[in-house]
Design a protein around this motif. Structure first.
Motif, PDB file in Angstrom:
ATOM      1  N   ALA A 108       0.845  -1.190   0.000  1.00  0.00           N
ATOM      2  CA  ALA A 108       0.000   0.000   0.000  1.00  0.00           C
ATOM      3  C   ALA A 108       0.884   1.246   0.000  1.00  0.00           C
ATOM      4  CB  ALA A 108      -0.903   0.007   1.226  1.00  0.00           C
ATOM      5  N   ALA A 109       0.508   2.210  -0.816  1.00  0.00           N
ATOM      6  CA  ALA A 109       1.220   3.484  -0.833  1.00  0.00           C
ATOM      7  C   ALA A 109       0.850   4.276   0.407  1.00  0.00           C
ATOM      8  CB  ALA A 109       0.849   4.269  -2.087  1.00  0.00           C
ATOM      9  N   VAL A 110       1.804   4.954   0.960  1.00  0.00           N
ATOM     10  CA  VAL A 110       1.570   5.775   2.145  1.00  0.00           C
ATOM     11  C   VAL A 110       1.905   7.215   1.777  1.00  0.00           C
ATOM     12  CG1 VAL A 110       2.238   6.215   4.530  1.00  0.00           C
ATOM     13  CG2 VAL A 110       2.118   3.860   3.675  1.00  0.00           C
ATOM     14  N   TYR A 111       0.931   8.093   1.884  1.00  0.00           N
ATOM     15  CA  TYR A 111       1.145   9.494   1.533  1.00  0.00           C
ATOM     16  C   TYR A 111       1.795  10.235   2.694  1.00  0.00           C
ATOM     17  CZ  TYR A 111       0.379  14.283   0.058  1.00  0.00           C
ATOM     18  OH  TYR A 111       0.564  15.591  -0.306  1.00  0.00           O
ATOM     19  N   GLU A 112       2.924  10.865   2.414  1.00  0.00           N
ATOM     20  CA  GLU A 112       3.590  11.736   3.371  1.00  0.00           C
ATOM     21  C   GLU A 112       3.925  13.018   2.624  1.00  0.00           C
ATOM     22  OE1 GLU A 112       6.796  10.078   5.712  1.00  0.00           O
ATOM     23  OE2 GLU A 112       6.018   8.054   5.348  1.00  0.00           O
ATOM     24  N   LYS A 113       3.212  14.073   2.949  1.00  0.00           N
ATOM     25  CA  LYS A 113       3.354  15.338   2.214  1.00  0.00           C
ATOM     26  C   LYS A 113       4.806  15.746   2.048  1.00  0.00           C
ATOM     27  CE  LYS A 113       2.014  20.149   2.165  1.00  0.00           C
ATOM     28  NZ  LYS A 113       0.959  20.615   1.346  1.00  0.00           N
ATOM     29  N   ARG A 114       5.575  15.633   3.123  1.00  0.00           N
ATOM     30  CA  ARG A 114       6.974  16.062   3.097  1.00  0.00           C
ATOM     31  C   ARG A 114       7.759  15.293   2.024  1.00  0.00           C
ATOM     32  NH1 ARG A 114      11.210  13.852   5.534  1.00  0.00           N
ATOM     33  NH2 ARG A 114      10.037  12.476   6.866  1.00  0.00           N
ATOM     34  N   LYS A 115       7.492  14.006   1.880  1.00  0.00           N
ATOM     35  CA  LYS A 115       8.222  13.191   0.913  1.00  0.00           C
ATOM     36  C   LYS A 115       7.568  13.210  -0.461  1.00  0.00           C
ATOM     37  CE  LYS A 115      10.006   9.828   4.215  1.00  0.00           C
ATOM     38  NZ  LYS A 115       9.970   8.416   4.608  1.00  0.00           N
ATOM     39  N   SER A 117       5.379  15.327  -2.005  1.00  0.00           N
ATOM     40  CA  SER A 117       5.136  16.547  -2.774  1.00  0.00           C
ATOM     41  C   SER A 117       6.227  16.835  -3.803  1.00  0.00           C
ATOM     42  CB  SER A 117       4.955  17.744  -1.843  1.00  0.00           C
ATOM     43  OG  SER A 117       6.124  17.959  -1.090  1.00  0.00           O
ATOM     44  N   ALA A 118       7.443  16.397  -3.552  1.00  0.00           N
ATOM     45  CA  ALA A 118       8.536  16.665  -4.494  1.00  0.00           C
ATOM     46  C   ALA A 118       8.899  15.444  -5.334  1.00  0.00           C
ATOM     47  CB  ALA A 118       9.769  17.132  -3.732  1.00  0.00           C
ATOM     48  N   CYS A 119       8.113  14.372  -5.220  1.00  0.00           N
ATOM     49  CA  CYS A 119       8.452  13.124  -5.920  1.00  0.00           C
ATOM     50  C   CYS A 119       8.033  13.183  -7.380  1.00  0.00           C
ATOM     51  CB  CYS A 119       7.772  11.945  -5.223  1.00  0.00           C
ATOM     52  SG  CYS A 119       8.134  10.355  -6.016  1.00  0.00           S
ATOM     53  N   SER A 120       8.930  12.757  -8.261  1.00  0.00           N
ATOM     54  CA  SER A 120       8.630  12.778  -9.696  1.00  0.00           C
ATOM     55  C   SER A 120       7.611  11.709 -10.087  1.00  0.00           C
ATOM     56  CB  SER A 120       9.923  12.581 -10.494  1.00  0.00           C
ATOM     57  OG  SER A 120      10.486  11.316 -10.205  1.00  0.00           O
ATOM     58  N   LEU A 121       7.337  10.752  -9.216  1.00  0.00           N
ATOM     59  CA  LEU A 121       6.391   9.675  -9.516  1.00  0.00           C
ATOM     60  C   LEU A 121       5.026   9.896  -8.859  1.00  0.00           C
ATOM     61  CD1 LEU A 121       8.797   6.629  -9.123  1.00  0.00           C
ATOM     62  CD2 LEU A 121       8.130   7.816 -11.217  1.00  0.00           C
ATOM     63  N   LEU A 122       4.784  11.059  -8.291  1.00  0.00           N
ATOM     64  CA  LEU A 122       3.558  11.320  -7.545  1.00  0.00           C
ATOM     65  C   LEU A 122       2.310  11.028  -8.369  1.00  0.00           C
ATOM     66  CD1 LEU A 122       2.217  12.313  -4.948  1.00  0.00           C
ATOM     67  CD2 LEU A 122       2.342  14.629  -5.873  1.00  0.00           C
ATOM     68  N   GLU A 123       2.269  11.466  -9.617  1.00  0.00           N
ATOM     69  CA  GLU A 123       1.070  11.259 -10.444  1.00  0.00           C
ATOM     70  C   GLU A 123       0.854   9.791 -10.799  1.00  0.00           C
ATOM     71  OE1 GLU A 123      -1.404  13.397 -11.124  1.00  0.00           O
ATOM     72  OE2 GLU A 123      -0.291  14.651  -9.727  1.00  0.00           O
ATOM     73  N   LEU A 124       1.912   9.011 -10.862  1.00  0.00           N
ATOM     74  CA  LEU A 124       1.765   7.577 -11.133  1.00  0.00           C
ATOM     75  C   LEU A 124       1.371   6.817  -9.872  1.00  0.00           C
ATOM     76  CD1 LEU A 124       4.883   7.026 -13.399  1.00  0.00           C
ATOM     77  CD2 LEU A 124       2.499   7.068 -14.100  1.00  0.00           C
ATOM     78  N   CYS A 125       1.953   7.184  -8.762  1.00  0.00           N
ATOM     79  CA  CYS A 125       1.733   6.493  -7.490  1.00  0.00           C
ATOM     80  C   CYS A 125       0.391   6.863  -6.861  1.00  0.00           C
ATOM     81  CB  CYS A 125       2.889   6.823  -6.543  1.00  0.00           C
ATOM     82  SG  CYS A 125       2.743   6.121  -4.902  1.00  0.00           S
ATOM     83  N   PRO A 127      -0.504   8.223  -3.966  1.00  0.00           N
ATOM     84  CA  PRO A 127      -0.708   7.609  -2.649  1.00  0.00           C
ATOM     85  C   PRO A 127      -1.838   8.235  -1.845  1.00  0.00           C
ATOM     86  CG  PRO A 127       1.194   9.031  -2.604  1.00  0.00           C
ATOM     87  CD  PRO A 127       0.755   8.946  -4.042  1.00  0.00           C
ATOM     88  N   ASP A 128      -2.167   9.496  -2.125  1.00  0.00           N
ATOM     89  CA  ASP A 128      -3.238  10.149  -1.383  1.00  0.00           C
ATOM     90  C   ASP A 128      -4.609   9.597  -1.746  1.00  0.00           C
ATOM     91  OD1 ASP A 128      -2.855  11.241  -3.906  1.00  0.00           O
ATOM     92  OD2 ASP A 128      -3.531  13.234  -3.318  1.00  0.00           O
ATOM     93  N   SER A 129      -4.780   9.102  -2.970  1.00  0.00           N
ATOM     94  CA  SER A 129      -6.087   8.590  -3.385  1.00  0.00           C
ATOM     95  C   SER A 129      -6.143   7.066  -3.438  1.00  0.00           C
ATOM     96  CB  SER A 129      -6.470   9.163  -4.746  1.00  0.00           C
ATOM     97  OG  SER A 129      -5.545   8.730  -5.720  1.00  0.00           O
TER      98      SER A 129
END
Length: 154
Positions: A108-115, A117-125, A127-129
């Motif tokens: 399971a993906a775990v959303y951590e804003k600090r980590k 927000s700057a990740c290049s894979l955010l849209e693929l991963c 984790p918030d949704s």
């Protein structure tokens, strides 16, 4: 000599990848990894660089004692020594990832804003949704829906 986008592999560890840069100093390879941001509190960047060194050692048949991380925000290079501790952590991480792949499960993906927000894979991963969702269950639902759609057309 500077090699860019050098394909890497280590058969013993089952690794393959591409190094950003490998500098050759008197024939000895020195991996250099470029990062957009700044140094992090965890060792993920150092582990990635050490994995590159393990590949280079097998490919060049030599010891690679250190590498470098270049952080864009600081605009400077930081030396990373590949000591016994970092090598152990890197091999343990490689083994854990191999076991995860072998298990066929998606953590399971775990959303951590600090980590995140700057990740290049955010849209693929996402984790918030998608936190707590299973890729296997999603795929099973998609297949079941396709089967229902096909049955309706028949």
């Amino acid at each position: 000599m500077t090699l860019r986008a050098l394909p890497l592999a280590n058969r013993r560890l089952g690794l393959a990848g591409v190094a950003d840069v490998v500098e050759l100093h008197d024939g000895a390879p020195l991996p250099v990894e470029y990062k957009r941001g700044r140094p992090k509190a965890h060792q993920a960047d150092a582990v990635q660089l050490c994995a590159q060194a393990l590949c280079l050692e097998e490919m060049f048949h030599c010891e690679v004692p250190e590498g470098a991380l270049f952080y864009g925000q600081k605009q400077r290079r930081e030396a990373v020594a590949f000591d016994r501790s970092l090598r152990s952590l890197t091999e343990e991480t490689i083994a854990a990832v191999a076991a995860l792949f072998a298990s066929g499960t998606t953590p399971a993906a775990v959303y951590e804003k600090r980590k995140c927000s700057a990740c290049s894979l955010l849209e693929l991963c996402r984790p918030d949704s998608l936190s707590g969702r299973s890729a296997r269950r999603w795929l099973e639902r998609q297949i079941a829906q396709a089967d229902r759609d096909e049955a309706e057309r028949a």
